[in-house]
Design a protein around this motif. Structure first.
Motif: not given
Length: 322
Positions: A296-322
């Motif tokens: 199936a297409p990769s569509m999920f980002a899995v992070i801990t709460a501590e990683e949330f700020e970096e996820l939003i700061r980096s933006g959707a184009s830099d997210v590792t999806l599973y």
């Protein structure tokens, strides 16, 4: 990443940085009052009529209304979360907490908010442990303020305190929202522009002839350095067995395949973010997703709460999806 079905929409950064905490929320009050609540101490008056509420309107500041609106749609907020949303200008944390506590007990005295019997962190945590929610008079006051007053819209009934798991999950959703506001304040290139709470973040669709609903915990939109990022957010507290979590992931794949979201938003499907409590749960979920959705297409980002700020700061184009 191959098979990726998400992208970003290039947009001009909005000029306004007025956060959703200060905007009209999208939500339904019927959901806000669906959970039973037991207040501490004496029950706030439930017989506040329209004239009494009108008198209170003149006593409330803009910040009071913003707090009430936040409670309406977040449903429950800790004192500290209210401080971070609405008293962030205080020079010292202790000063901000005292101001927040005074303000909340003023609203409680008016009968517009109330607290739970249960506290987070116990009595020793002091005022920070209080969990606040809107009362029915508080709801009717907001209706009156917005010109939508209907005395029959909310009816009094006996309230019981919700489960601890329900409280934790709801406060975790609220915490995610609070962090989005704080991230937007911290980074000038990021603007938090839209939030949808349950049930307005739910997405109805059909799968094999059956009516189904995708039910994210939260939906949010951020503008990041000229691009719009769209997020479905799921809060995982390790209370559900992994097969149950994978069933919900299957629902996301079904909704992706419906094409509804893509048709409405220039071919873009939101990043689906699972926020988990620790690294062990994160790795367990990643392994389960890889095993369950091999083709199936990769569509999920899995992070801990501590990683949330970096996820939003980096933006959707830099997210590792599973």
């Amino acid at each position: 990443m191959s098979g990726r079905q998400t992208d970003r929409i290039e947009q001009m950064t909005p000029e306004s940085r007025r956060f959703p905490a200060n905007m009209s929320f999208v939500g339904k009050e019927a959901y806000c009052f669906s959970a039973d609540i037991l207040p501490t101490g004496a029950e706030p008056p439930r017989n506040l009529g329209k004239n009494q509420l009108a008198e209170l309107l003149d006593k409330l500041s803009d910040r009071d209304f913003e707090i009430l609106i936040s409670l309406k749609y977040a449903k429950y907020l800790l004192t500290g979360q209210i401080k971070r949303l609405h008293f962030s200008e205080s020079p010292k944390p202790q000063v901000g907490m005292r101001s927040t506590t005074r303000n909340m007990f003023k609203l409680k005295e008016y009968g517009l908010v109330k607290t739970f019997e249960r506290r987070i962190g116990g009595i020793r945590a002091g005022s920070a442990s209080y969990i606040w929610c809107l009362t029915e008079p508080g709801q009717r006051l907001l209706d009156l303020h917005h010109g939508e007053y209907n005395p029959r819209r909310t009816r009094s009934h006996r309230y019981l305190e919700p489960s601890y798991v329900h409280i934790r999950h709801t406060l975790a959703i609220a915490e995610c929202y609070v962090q989005l506001v704080e991230i937007s304040r911290k980074y000038r290139k990021i603007v938090f522009t839209q939030v949808e709470w349950e049930p307005d973040c739910w997405r109805p669709f059909q799968h094999k002839g059956h009516d189904i609903q995708l039910k994210p915990d939260l939906f949010a939109v951020t503008y990041n350095d000229g691009y719009e990022d769209r997020w479905f957010i799921e809060i995982d507290l390790s209370t559900e067995a992994m097969p149950v979590v994978m069933d919900k992931c299957k629902r996301y794949h079904q909704y992706l395949n419906s094409g509804i979201e893509q048709r409405q938003h220039n071919g873009v499907f939101p990043i689906t973010v699972w926020i988990v409590p620790d690294e062990q749960r994160k790795q367990k979920m990643i392994e389960a997703i890889k095993e369950t959705f091999k083709k199936a297409p990769s569509m999920f980002a899995v992070i801990t709460a501590e990683e949330f700020e970096e996820l939003i700061r980096s933006g959707a184009s830099d997210v590792t999806l599973y």
